[in-house]
Design an enzyme around this catalytic site. Sequence first.
Site, PDB file in Angstrom:
ATOM      1  N   SER A 184      38.971  43.187  48.130  1.00 45.59           N
ATOM      2  CA  SER A 184      39.267  44.472  48.774  1.00 45.59           C
ATOM      3  C   SER A 184      38.187  44.900  49.749  1.00 45.59           C
ATOM      4  O   SER A 184      38.486  45.437  50.833  1.00 45.59           O
ATOM      5  CB  SER A 184      39.461  45.552  47.712  1.00 45.59           C
ATOM      6  OG  SER A 184      40.511  45.215  46.834  1.00 45.59           O
ATOM      7  N   HIS A 230      35.488  49.439  48.877  1.00 50.28           N
ATOM      8  CA  HIS A 230      36.353  49.707  50.027  1.00 50.28           C
ATOM      9  C   HIS A 230      35.558  50.392  51.141  1.00 50.28           C
ATOM     10  O   HIS A 230      35.641  50.012  52.310  1.00 50.28           O
ATOM     11  CB  HIS A 230      37.527  50.593  49.615  1.00 50.28           C
ATOM     12  CG  HIS A 230      38.440  49.961  48.615  1.00 50.28           C
ATOM     13  ND1 HIS A 230      39.516  50.624  48.065  1.00 50.28           N
ATOM     14  CD2 HIS A 230      38.447  48.720  48.068  1.00 50.28           C
ATOM     15  CE1 HIS A 230      40.138  49.826  47.214  1.00 50.28           C
ATOM     16  NE2 HIS A 230      39.500  48.675  47.200  1.00 50.28           N
TER      17      HIS A 230
END
Length: 292
Positions: A184, A230
């Site tokens: 991610s 993220h």
Amino acid sequence: MCPRHPDREAYVRCQRCGRPACPECQRPAAVGIQCVDCVREASRAMPGARTVFGGRATDGTPVVTYAIIAICAVVYLLQRAYPPLTNQFAFLPALGWTEPYRFVTAAFLHSPDTIFHILLNMFALWSLGQYLEPLLGRARFAALYLISGIGGQVAVVLLAGSPTIAGLHSGQDDAWLTAVVGASGAIFGLFGALLVLNRHLGRSSAFMYATIAINAAFGFIYPGIAWQAHLGGLVTGLACAAVIIAFRRQGIRHLVWLALGAVLVVVVAVAALKYLSLPEAVRMIDSSSFGS
């Protein structure tokens, strides 16, 4: 006689080198005929086609994207077959100083308890890679992915607090002991790069803002998702894209690797400063402290 085929007569000479060339060794040129040797030499001397951002142009096949997906898929199967593998290569802030390879390996691991984690990440990677890899070139795309993945783990370290031995024993600093896996962070780096590159090209990224917002929201809504990775990947991807744009021109494009290396050095230096600010007993924790 043709020098490449001494048994054949040559009725013309190469316009470039003047040597005789039989019909098999002749190649039509802009003016007259050239021999195969001169054509091959000219093709080597001719600079290769480049993308708009200075990367080597390809046939459009996202080879690096497919390779990363294949590696993640194989690693996921290995995780399912050998469960200890996840703990051996996942990223924990507590192990970042003594086992720094985890900054990289964690980006190729996924949660073995559910297949949706890897499926969602690989779908996002496939979607972004098909657009970004031909746009940047394979080498630049690979560098963007790896540096963004490392940047994601660094953000996990920075936002995990400033633990103490007492806090680790009491459970107050659990974030320092929480394992992080998944692509991610690197994928959010691709998101960030896409925004910057599209803005430079004058292309709309309106759809991408919604996609990033939805993916970012998952990190706060669902437990176990490292929103810190993220955020770190997104910021690092923005920086890498800015560097690629700045060094896209022919005269300075070779300096892009020094600039990307500088981004990586800054990312690593930030992590190192965070670790050096901690007590040595916390910084020097290794796998043996967890009994594995």
